[in-house]
Design a protein around this motif. Structure first.
Motif, mmCIF file in Angstrom:
data_model
loop_
_atom_site.group_PDB
_atom_site.id
_atom_site.type_symbol
_atom_site.label_atom_id
_atom_site.label_comp_id
_atom_site.label_asym_id
_atom_site.label_seq_id
_atom_site.Cartn_x
_atom_site.Cartn_y
_atom_site.Cartn_z
ATOM 1 N N ASP A 83 58.316 -37.832 39.183
ATOM 2 C CA ASP A 83 57.128 -37.245 39.806
ATOM 3 C C ASP A 83 56.251 -36.601 38.735
ATOM 4 O O ASP A 83 56.408 -35.420 38.424
ATOM 5 N N SER A 84 55.313 -37.372 38.183
ATOM 6 C CA SER A 84 54.439 -36.861 37.121
ATOM 7 C C SER A 84 53.629 -35.657 37.572
ATOM 8 O O SER A 84 53.438 -34.708 36.812
ATOM 9 N N GLU A 85 53.147 -35.692 38.789
ATOM 10 C CA GLU A 85 52.340 -34.577 39.287
ATOM 11 C C GLU A 85 53.155 -33.276 39.297
ATOM 12 O O GLU A 85 52.689 -32.239 38.815
ATOM 13 N N ALA A 86 54.360 -33.314 39.808
ATOM 14 C CA ALA A 86 55.219 -32.124 39.823
ATOM 15 C C ALA A 86 55.558 -31.685 38.399
ATOM 16 O O ALA A 86 55.583 -30.486 38.110
ATOM 17 N N LEU A 87 55.810 -32.644 37.513
ATOM 18 C CA LEU A 87 56.096 -32.302 36.121
ATOM 19 C C LEU A 87 54.925 -31.548 35.510
ATOM 20 O O LEU A 87 55.093 -30.474 34.939
ATOM 21 N N PHE A 88 53.721 -32.090 35.646
ATOM 22 C CA PHE A 88 52.563 -31.455 35.022
ATOM 23 C C PHE A 88 52.168 -30.155 35.716
ATOM 24 O O PHE A 88 51.604 -29.269 35.082
ATOM 25 N N ASN A 89 52.504 -30.000 36.986
ATOM 26 C CA ASN A 89 52.280 -28.717 37.661
ATOM 27 C C ASN A 89 53.206 -27.631 37.125
ATOM 28 O O ASN A 89 52.943 -26.437 37.319
ATOM 29 N N ASN A 90 54.283 -28.028 36.470
ATOM 30 C CA ASN A 90 55.249 -27.084 35.897
ATOM 31 C C ASN A 90 55.338 -27.208 34.376
ATOM 32 O O ASN A 90 56.286 -26.729 33.768
ATOM 33 N N PHE A 91 54.337 -27.816 33.791
ATOM 34 C CA PHE A 91 54.357 -28.106 32.361
ATOM 35 C C PHE A 91 54.356 -26.847 31.501
ATOM 36 O O PHE A 91 54.729 -26.878 30.334
ATOM 37 N N ASP A 92 53.961 -25.714 32.074
ATOM 38 C CA ASP A 92 53.972 -24.462 31.327
ATOM 39 C C ASP A 92 55.391 -24.117 30.859
ATOM 40 O O ASP A 92 55.567 -23.500 29.805
ATOM 41 N N VAL A 93 56.399 -24.500 31.628
ATOM 42 C CA VAL A 93 57.791 -24.261 31.234
ATOM 43 C C VAL A 93 58.082 -25.013 29.935
ATOM 44 O O VAL A 93 58.625 -24.449 28.977
ATOM 45 N N PHE A 94 57.707 -26.267 29.888
ATOM 46 C CA PHE A 94 57.895 -27.105 28.703
ATOM 47 C C PHE A 94 57.100 -26.552 27.521
ATOM 48 O O PHE A 94 57.627 -26.397 26.421
ATOM 49 N N GLN A 95 55.833 -26.230 27.759
ATOM 50 C CA GLN A 95 54.974 -25.753 26.686
ATOM 51 C C GLN A 95 55.465 -24.425 26.109
ATOM 52 O O GLN A 95 55.419 -24.206 24.904
ATOM 53 N N ALA A 96 55.965 -23.535 26.944
ATOM 54 C CA ALA A 96 56.496 -22.257 26.464
ATOM 55 C C ALA A 96 57.726 -22.492 25.583
ATOM 56 O O ALA A 96 57.896 -21.844 24.542
ATOM 57 N N TRP A 97 58.581 -23.430 25.987
ATOM 58 C CA TRP A 97 59.785 -23.755 25.225
ATOM 59 C C TRP A 97 59.416 -24.355 23.869
ATOM 60 O O TRP A 97 59.977 -23.967 22.842
ATOM 61 N N ILE A 98 58.459 -25.274 23.866
ATOM 62 C CA ILE A 98 57.978 -25.901 22.625
ATOM 63 C C ILE A 98 57.433 -24.832 21.684
ATOM 64 O O ILE A 98 57.754 -24.793 20.497
ATOM 65 N N SER A 99 56.616 -23.951 22.211
ATOM 66 C CA SER A 99 56.002 -22.881 21.422
ATOM 67 C C SER A 99 57.061 -21.909 20.891
ATOM 68 O O SER A 99 57.035 -21.523 19.720
ATOM 69 N N GLN A 100 57.982 -21.507 21.738
ATOM 70 C CA GLN A 100 59.046 -20.569 21.360
ATOM 71 C C GLN A 100 59.838 -21.064 20.158
ATOM 72 O O GLN A 100 60.198 -20.296 19.277
ATOM 73 N N HIS A 101 60.094 -22.369 20.119
ATOM 74 C CA HIS A 101 60.922 -22.937 19.056
ATOM 75 C C HIS A 101 60.108 -23.573 17.929
ATOM 76 O O HIS A 101 60.684 -24.209 17.039
ATOM 77 N N LYS A 102 58.783 -23.406 17.998
ATOM 78 C CA LYS A 102 57.880 -23.916 16.948
ATOM 79 C C LYS A 102 58.092 -25.411 16.693
ATOM 80 O O LYS A 102 58.204 -25.860 15.551
ATOM 81 N N ILE A 103 58.165 -26.160 17.775
ATOM 82 C CA ILE A 103 58.398 -27.599 17.705
ATOM 83 C C ILE A 103 57.061 -28.340 17.642
ATOM 84 O O ILE A 103 56.140 -28.032 18.389
ATOM 85 N N LYS A 104 56.972 -29.295 16.745
ATOM 86 C CA LYS A 104 55.809 -30.189 16.633
ATOM 87 C C LYS A 104 56.364 -31.605 16.715
ATOM 88 O O LYS A 104 56.796 -32.185 15.725
ATOM 89 N N GLN A 105 56.378 -32.171 17.905
ATOM 90 C CA GLN A 105 57.056 -33.442 18.152
ATOM 91 C C GLN A 105 56.104 -34.494 18.692
ATOM 92 O O GLN A 105 55.098 -34.188 19.286
ATOM 93 N N THR A 106 56.477 -35.743 18.463
ATOM 94 C CA THR A 106 55.816 -36.827 19.166
ATOM 95 C C THR A 106 56.466 -36.918 20.541
ATOM 96 O O THR A 106 57.624 -36.544 20.710
#
Length: 128
Positions: A83-106
């Motif tokens: 469910d892409s729509e549900a994923l992107f509606n909750n994408f802040d969880v992913f983005q916070a995790w990426i930011s917290q760990h200073k990840i720069k990924q493809t």
């Protein structure tokens, strides 16, 4: 190890990924199987997308840390979702995790018709 981020544009920055990562002089590479919201007993979560995303990230983190790799060295993180729509509606969880760990990924996000049992999201990673 040397990592070089390649971003010909800036629009992807708001989406928490990069266009390419060049890695030189790698000593070791970890290929992580798709991680999901499955508990330590192998029971699939039937929770909502937000909760499954949180559990999936914790499981991914656990595998990477147990292998003695640094989360900041994730260079590829693919996301599969039912469910892409549900994923992107909750994408802040992913983005916070990426930011917290200073990840720069493809990354690639793929919507799939079904995952195992009640699962809604799965992530696989490559770590150097």
């Amino acid at each position: 190890m040397e990592k070089k981020i390649i971003n010909p544009w800036t629009w992807q920055d708001a989406r928490s990924y990069v266009q390419a990562v060049e890695v030189k002089h790698v000593e070791s590479t970890l290929y992580v199987s798709g991680q999901t919201a499955i508990d330590e007993h192998g029971i699939s979560s039937a929770e909502n997308m937000r909760t499954q995303l949180e559990i999936t990230l914790k499981n991914l983190e656990k595998v990477i840390q147990q292998a003695d790799f640094d989360l900041s060295n994730i260079v590829r993180l693919n996301i599969y979702t039912t469910d892409s729509e549900a994923l992107f509606n909750n994408f802040d969880v992913f983005q916070a995790w990426i930011s917290q760990h200073k990840i720069k990924q493809t990354s690639t996000v793929l919507e799939v018709p079904k995952l195992f049992e009640t699962l809604q999201v799965e992530m696989e990673a490559t770590v150097v």
